[in-house]
Design an enzyme around this catalytic site. Structure first.
Site, PDB file in Angstrom:
ATOM      1  N   CYS A 140       0.249  -4.759 -15.982  1.00 27.52           N
ATOM      2  CA  CYS A 140       0.001  -3.690 -15.016  1.00 27.52           C
ATOM      3  C   CYS A 140       0.666  -3.988 -13.680  1.00 27.52           C
ATOM      4  O   CYS A 140       0.540  -3.237 -12.738  1.00 27.52           O
ATOM      5  CB  CYS A 140      -1.488  -3.444 -14.845  1.00 27.52           C
ATOM      6  N   GLY A 171      -0.580  -9.489 -14.384  1.00 29.31           N
ATOM      7  CA  GLY A 171      -0.395  -9.023 -13.015  1.00 29.31           C
ATOM      8  C   GLY A 171       0.832  -9.721 -12.464  1.00 29.31           C
ATOM      9  O   GLY A 171       0.742 -10.742 -11.781  1.00 29.31           O
ATOM     10  N   THR A 172       1.982  -9.166 -12.773  1.00 29.19           N
ATOM     11  CA  THR A 172       3.223  -9.865 -12.432  1.00 29.19           C
ATOM     12  C   THR A 172       3.516  -9.876 -10.937  1.00 29.19           C
ATOM     13  O   THR A 172       4.323 -10.680 -10.480  1.00 29.19           O
ATOM     14  CB  THR A 172       4.410  -9.234 -13.182  1.00 29.19           C
ATOM     15  N   ASN A 173       2.858  -8.984 -10.181  1.00 30.91           N
ATOM     16  CA  ASN A 173       3.100  -8.999  -8.731  1.00 30.91           C
ATOM     17  C   ASN A 173       2.645 -10.336  -8.161  1.00 30.91           C
ATOM     18  O   ASN A 173       3.370 -11.015  -7.437  1.00 30.91           O
ATOM     19  CB  ASN A 173       2.324  -7.878  -8.034  1.00 30.91           C
ATOM     20  N   HIS A 200       0.827  -1.206   0.000  1.00 27.92           N
ATOM     21  CA  HIS A 200       0.000   0.000   0.000  1.00 27.92           C
ATOM     22  C   HIS A 200       0.863   1.259   0.000  1.00 27.92           C
ATOM     23  O   HIS A 200       0.669   2.183  -0.802  1.00 27.92           O
ATOM     24  CB  HIS A 200      -0.937  -0.017   1.225  1.00 27.92           C
ATOM     25  N   ARG A 228     -10.560  -2.521 -12.579  1.00 32.03           N
ATOM     26  CA  ARG A 228     -10.492  -3.895 -12.092  1.00 32.03           C
ATOM     27  C   ARG A 228     -11.530  -4.072 -10.998  1.00 32.03           C
ATOM     28  O   ARG A 228     -11.573  -3.274 -10.053  1.00 32.03           O
ATOM     29  CB  ARG A 228      -9.101  -4.192 -11.536  1.00 32.03           C
ATOM     30  N   ARG A 281      -7.115   0.241  -9.669  1.00 35.31           N
ATOM     31  CA  ARG A 281      -7.293  -0.660  -8.514  1.00 35.31           C
ATOM     32  C   ARG A 281      -8.357  -0.061  -7.622  1.00 35.31           C
ATOM     33  O   ARG A 281      -8.084   0.908  -6.917  1.00 35.31           O
ATOM     34  CB  ARG A 281      -6.007  -0.671  -7.685  1.00 35.31           C
TER      35      ARG A 281
HETATM   36  C1  PEP Z   1      -0.556  -7.793  -9.859  1.00 37.16           C
HETATM   37  O1  PEP Z   1      -0.830  -8.777  -9.200  1.00 37.16           O
HETATM   38  O2  PEP Z   1       0.464  -7.699 -10.575  1.00 37.16           O
HETATM   39  C2  PEP Z   1      -1.441  -6.622  -9.823  1.00 37.16           C
HETATM   40  C3  PEP Z   1      -1.244  -5.593 -10.631  1.00 37.16           C
HETATM   41  O3  PEP Z   1      -2.446  -6.607  -8.894  1.00 37.16           O
HETATM   42  P1  PEP Z   1      -2.213  -6.212  -7.362  1.00 37.16           P
HETATM   43  O4  PEP Z   1      -0.832  -5.672  -7.219  1.00 37.16           O
HETATM   44  O5  PEP Z   1      -3.256  -5.210  -7.023  1.00 37.16           O
HETATM   45  O6  PEP Z   1      -2.424  -7.537  -6.699  1.00 37.16           O
HETATM   46 MG    MG Z   2      -2.729  -8.929  -8.249  1.00 40.24          MG
END
Ligand code: PEP
Ligand code: MG
Length: 751
Positions: free
Chosen positions: A699, A649-651, A393, A531, A484
């Site tokens: 993203c 969503g690479t995170n 965050h 999203r 988001r």
């Molecule tokens: C991700 O998972 O890459 C993504 C963009 O979503 P978040 O970071 O909100 O999980």
């Molecule tokens: Mg994500």
């Protein structure tokens, strides 16, 4: 005076000839052979609305218009345009336009086809394309038709976007006008493009691509053009590569048709002499503008015409200031999560109840920020947290607010004490004792493309705080690749399910609608992919009414994303209803993106619900996040379900592929978006989507890292959505990679 010939106009005539007209005139003055033509000047439009008496009607209709009401704006625009288009042009004006067209035909020795284009005048110039004043009518022939099209261009002064833009800028409708350029269309035997200098290094090497017929054949990529490389220093043609041109596009009557070339397909398009003439003209343009140019040219009856010229690369310009810190004592180390340097008094807080401690210019130090801390984050000179990675965050919000931040220090709340003066380096992830001197130094800009880099791969931006949308839109991003909404929802006064339990579903829909609208409006008409809620139970428990959130051992693998939206479909439907309301107001730039997809059924069910809620899915984009290995591995089945786009969503994709908790600083050293396993999933996803005509984007945080973006552009991604602070850097990265790819392609052709 209704008509001015291009040869009579110079760059100082913007107010009467508009930007386009003045630019063409200026090129002609410098002996650059642009196609012949004339400008119906801006005074003529004023004369037209005054003599016909429609001026007062137009002003009256525009009075009291609320431009924020899209429906009303569209209606008013339609009415004004109808008034203009149905008014009879006074005879003397008509006569002069027709006379000019006839003269043009006489000079050319035949009845010519012309392009009729609107040309915005001074006041609207800074952002004329945004104002929508780009109306162009091609292949117009005959004096009556020319007059009609001029009128159409006049009415383009009142498109909804142009009206909106003027009101936003405070221009009076009474004061604006528009010019119209009427220019002969070249019916070329040969045409193509030319880089006047090397597109990457800036060396004086011109590269020309050429085809037979009209230039559309190159632009559309249907033929392989000839390529010529000319060394401007040695004055020598260095390389010639004959392309297999197969067909050419020509104009027949007012249509363009494709003609098979047969044996001519492998003939050389340009002679040595034509190449030298072209390069010579390119040099004059480059000299005139002081920048290497990307030029579109055409040859008709042996004469070269320059149809378009844009700057490409300027190298070594003085650029932005870079901040440099003097040496100091490092107190804590973490991840540089939001760039910049902040100096101030540390204020350590452990919950939102303490945010009033933080004053303007303080350094906010906390375990991890929450949405309730956003007001304090806005005031802070920098933010430092114990926990979190690049996608926590604190990291996401501080980047959006433009506040420097260091996250995941493990011990900042212990080491830093209230009132201590510290310096935070958000680039390097360091916090120093005391107020260090910050030196601003001029740096060489690596590669700046002027006036604005245009990349084939779109560069979008991520957003999560609607109030920041206006500021974020100033990045010039091509849209929002990830909105988001959970941060926005976490900032509401209560949990979504509490609204529902309290019987206040309509209030919830309304608050969603209002917040979403801020973003859609700031970016209109650029696309915004919203999203749907991805609500992890641990984060939502802290909200008022969040006490019913299940306690989960591992929320990252728990009740979140689409799985939750489908079970608690009541709040999912509320989001869809807010989106539907926005579409009905004309915000068709909205797209819907589903989070954490793992199966085809989830996509099918979500789509079904959207249809039940009456969403016009044929009018808007509907897509999914690919952030689980499952989605990447069954993407071929998911695309069959009918989606318009996917966004990587690479995170999450990285954490789920590598079994590395993305927020756990103890395993942060293992977190790698370019791990071969992650890259394999990404590559297959992009490849399969491309084969099936589904747009691809990213993203996740990796979309803000140049080294990852380079790879993705090479693989063929359609767009990249970066953090606001990274948009410009990513744009430059993409521009460079695209140029590199083009160059490699040329080299493969044996240059
Ligand atoms: C991700 O998972 O890459 C993504 C963009 O979503 P978040 O970071 O909100 O999980
Ligand atoms: Mg994500």
């Amino acid at each position: 005076m209704a008509v001015l010939w291009l040869s009579e106009i110079s760059k100082d005539d913007v107010s009467i000839a508009g930007g386009k007209g003045a630019n063409l005139g200026e090129l002609l003055r410098n002996e650059i052979p642009v196609p012949n033509g004339f400008v119906v000047d801006s005074r003529t439009f004023v004369e037209f609305i005054e003599k016909t008496g429609i001026k007062d009607d137009i002003i009256k209709i525009l009075e009291n218009l609320n431009v924020e009401d899209t429906e009303q704006l569209n209606e008013v625009s339609k009415k004004v345009r109808e008034i203009i288009e149905s008014a009879e042009i006074p005879e003397d004006i008509k006569k002069e336009i027709k006379k000019a067209y006839r003269q043009l035909c006489e000079e050319e020795g035949e009845e010519v086809y012309v392009a009729v284009r609107s040309s915005a005048t001074a006041e609207d110039l800074p952002d004329a394309s945004f104002a929508g004043q780009q109306e162009t009518y091609l292949n117009v022939k005959g004096e009556e038709n020319v007059v009609e099209m001029v009128k159409k261009c006049w009415s383009s002064l009142y498109t909804p976007r142009a009206i909106y833009y003027r009101i936003q800028k405070g221009f009076r409708h009474e004061d604006v006008s528009i010019a119209v350029v009427v220019q002969k269309m070249v019916n070329s035997e040969k045409s193509g493009v030319m880089f006047t200098s090397h597109p990457v290094t800036g060396e004086k090497i011109a590269v020309i691509e050429a085809v037979f017929g009209l230039g559309e054949a190159i632009v559309s990529g249907i033929v392989t053009p000839d390529t010529y490389v000319y060394d401007r220093t040695e004055r020598k043609l260095k390389e010639v590569k004959i392309g297999d041109k197969k067909l050419m596009i020509v104009r027949q009557n007012d249509k363009t048709v494709e003609i098979e070339l047969g044996n001519k397909a492998k003939e050389r398009v340009l002679s040595d002499e034509e190449i030298e003439r072209l390069v010579g003209i390119g040099e004059i343009i480059e000299e005139h503008y002081g920048h290497p140019q990307d030029v579109e040219w055409a040859i008709e009856k042996g004469k070269i015409y320059i149809v378009q010229s844009r700057p490409i690369t300027t190298i070594g310009e003085k650029g932005e200031k870079e901040e440099e810190l003097e040496e100091g004592e490092i107190l804590v180390k973490g991840l540089g999560a939001s760039p910049g340097i902040g100096v101030g008094k540390a204020k350590v807080i452990f919950s939102e109840d303490e945010i009033s401690k933080v004053e303007e210019g303080d350094i906010l130090v906390t375990t991890m920020t929450t949405p309730d801390m956003v007001p304090a984050m806005k005031k802070a000179a920098a933010i430092v947290t114990d926990e979190g990675g690049m996608t926590c965050h604190a990291a996401i919000v501080s980047r959006e607010l433009g506040v420097p931040a260091v996250v995941g220090t493990k011990n900042a709340t212990k080491v830093l004490k209230d009132g201590m003066i510290v310096t935070v380096d958000g680039d390097k992830g360091l916090v120093y004792s005391g107020a260090l001197r910050v030196e601003k130094k001029e740096v060489e800009e690596k590669v700046a493309l002027a006036p604005q880099i245009i990349t084939a791969t779109e560069v979008k931006v991520n957003i999560s705080i609607p109030d920041a949308a206006e500021k974020v839109a100033k990045t010039g991003a091509d849209g929002v690749g990830l909105f988001r909404i959970e941060h926005m929802i976490l900032g509401l006064e209560k949990h979504p399910m509490k609204y529902i339990r309290d019987g206040e579903i309509e209030e919830y829909v309304d608050v969603l609608y209002k917040e979403m609208k801020k973003v859609l409006k700031a970016f209109y008409p650029k696309p915004v992919w919203i999203r749907t809620l991805d609500a992890p139970t641990d984060e939502f428990r802290a909200m008022e009414g969040g006490e019913n959130e299940p306690i989960e051992a591992n929320p990252m693998l728990g009740f979140r994303g689409i799985r939750r939206d489908l079970v608690e479909d009541i709040h999912f439907r509320a989001e869809l209803r807010a989106i539907k309301k926005l579409i009905e107001e004309g915000y068709t730039n909205v797209g819907i993106m589903l989070p954490l997809i793992t199966s085809v059924e989830e996509v099918r069910k979500a789509k079904q619900i959207a249809l039940e809620e009456g969403l016009p899915l044929s009018k808007i984009e509907f897509g999914i996040m690919v952030e689980t290995p499952a989605a990447a591995l069954i993407i071929e089945d998911i695309v069959k379900e009918g989606i318009d786009f996917i966004s990587l969503g690479t995170n999450d994709l990285t954490q789920y592929t590598l079994a590395v908790d993305r927020n756990n600083e103890n395993v942060a050293y293992l977190y790698d978006e370019t791990h071969p396993a992650v890259m394999k999933l990404i590559e297959r996803t992009i490849k399969i989507c491309k084969e099936n005509g589904v747009k691809t984007s990213i993203c996740g945080q990796a979309g803000s890292y140049p080294h990852v973006v380079e790879k993705l552009v090479e693989i063929g991604i359609d767009s990249v959505s970066a953090n606001p602070d990274a948009v410009q850097m990513i744009r430059e990265t993409i521009a460079r990679v695209e140029k590199k790819l083009m160059l490699e392609k040329l080299r493969k052709l044996n240059f």
